[in-house]
Write a protein that holds these residues in place. Structure first.
Motif, short mmCIF file in Angstrom:
data_model
loop_
_atom_site.label_atom_id
_atom_site.label_comp_id
_atom_site.label_asym_id
_atom_site.label_seq_id
_atom_site.Cartn_x
_atom_site.Cartn_y
_atom_site.Cartn_z
N ASP A 20 69.10 37.61 10.48
CA ASP A 20 70.32 38.40 10.56
C ASP A 20 71.59 37.59 10.33
O ASP A 20 72.69 38.04 10.66
N PHE A 21 71.46 36.38 9.79
CA PHE A 21 72.61 35.53 9.49
C PHE A 21 72.24 34.72 8.26
O PHE A 21 71.08 34.38 8.06
N PRO A 22 73.22 34.40 7.41
CA PRO A 22 72.89 33.63 6.20
C PRO A 22 72.16 32.32 6.52
O PRO A 22 72.43 31.68 7.53
N ALA A 23 71.26 31.95 5.66
CA ALA A 23 70.49 30.71 5.83
C ALA A 23 71.40 29.50 5.65
O ALA A 23 72.37 29.55 4.90
N SER A 24 71.05 28.43 6.34
CA SER A 24 71.81 27.19 6.20
C SER A 24 71.21 26.36 5.07
O SER A 24 70.09 26.60 4.63
N TYR A 25 71.98 25.38 4.61
CA TYR A 25 71.55 24.46 3.57
C TYR A 25 71.56 23.05 4.14
O TYR A 25 72.48 22.67 4.86
N GLN A 26 70.55 22.26 3.81
CA GLN A 26 70.48 20.87 4.24
C GLN A 26 71.45 20.06 3.38
O GLN A 26 71.31 20.00 2.16
N LEU A 27 72.45 19.43 4.00
CA LEU A 27 73.43 18.63 3.28
C LEU A 27 73.09 17.16 3.31
O LEU A 27 73.40 16.43 2.37
N GLY A 33 74.88 23.06 6.45
CA GLY A 33 76.08 23.83 6.19
C GLY A 33 75.69 25.21 5.69
O GLY A 33 74.52 25.50 5.47
N TRP A 34 76.69 26.06 5.57
CA TRP A 34 76.47 27.41 5.09
C TRP A 34 77.39 27.64 3.90
O TRP A 34 78.49 27.10 3.84
N HIS A 35 76.95 28.46 2.97
CA HIS A 35 77.80 28.84 1.84
C HIS A 35 78.85 29.79 2.40
O HIS A 35 78.53 30.85 2.95
N SER A 36 80.11 29.40 2.29
CA SER A 36 81.17 30.18 2.93
C SER A 36 81.27 31.60 2.36
O SER A 36 81.65 32.52 3.08
N GLY A 37 80.92 31.79 1.09
CA GLY A 37 80.92 33.13 0.52
C GLY A 37 79.88 34.02 1.17
O GLY A 37 80.12 35.21 1.41
N GLU A 38 78.71 33.46 1.49
CA GLU A 38 77.66 34.23 2.16
C GLU A 38 78.09 34.59 3.58
O GLU A 38 77.84 35.70 4.05
N VAL A 39 78.74 33.64 4.26
CA VAL A 39 79.21 33.90 5.63
C VAL A 39 80.32 34.95 5.60
O VAL A 39 80.35 35.86 6.43
N ALA A 40 81.24 34.85 4.63
CA ALA A 40 82.32 35.83 4.52
C ALA A 40 81.75 37.23 4.28
O ALA A 40 82.22 38.21 4.87
N ALA A 41 80.72 37.34 3.44
CA ALA A 41 80.08 38.63 3.18
C ALA A 41 79.40 39.14 4.44
O ALA A 41 79.45 40.35 4.74
N TRP A 42 78.78 38.24 5.20
CA TRP A 42 78.14 38.63 6.46
C TRP A 42 79.19 39.17 7.43
O TRP A 42 78.98 40.20 8.07
N ILE A 43 80.32 38.48 7.55
CA ILE A 43 81.39 38.92 8.45
C ILE A 43 81.89 40.31 8.02
O ILE A 43 82.06 41.20 8.86
N ASP A 44 82.09 40.49 6.72
CA ASP A 44 82.57 41.78 6.22
C ASP A 44 81.57 42.90 6.45
O ASP A 44 81.95 44.06 6.58
N SER A 45 80.28 42.57 6.51
CA SER A 45 79.24 43.59 6.67
C SER A 45 79.07 44.05 8.11
O SER A 45 78.43 45.06 8.37
#
Length: 82
Positions: A20-27, A33-45
């Protein structure tokens, strides 16, 4: 991610585990970290809860700021991590 979502680390990881939350990426070895566009879309949803809704005639609700759209946002290392 806490500042962008208003959620604590435990809640973010529980939501990730449930899908129920965007997947993280191994940096790096100890950094994610998370792709900020995916997090922004999640917040908007997200549907606001009734106690957060405001009367549009008298007030405006602010969205959490997510910087660096299209980039990765790094999470700080966990306490005690070496």
């Amino acid at each position: 991610m806490k500042a962008a979502t208003g959620l604590g680390s435990t809640t973010i990881y529980k939501l990730m585990a449930a899908g129920d939350f965007p997947a993280s990426y191994q940096l790096a070895a100890r950094a994610i970290g998370w792709h900020s566009g995916e997090v922004a879309a999640w917040i908007d949803s997200r549907t606001p809860t009734p106690w957060l809704q405001t009367d549009p005639k008298t007030a405006t609700a602010a969205k959490p700021a997510v910087s660096g759209i299209g980039s990765l946002s790094a999470a700080p290392p966990r306490p005690g991590a070496k």
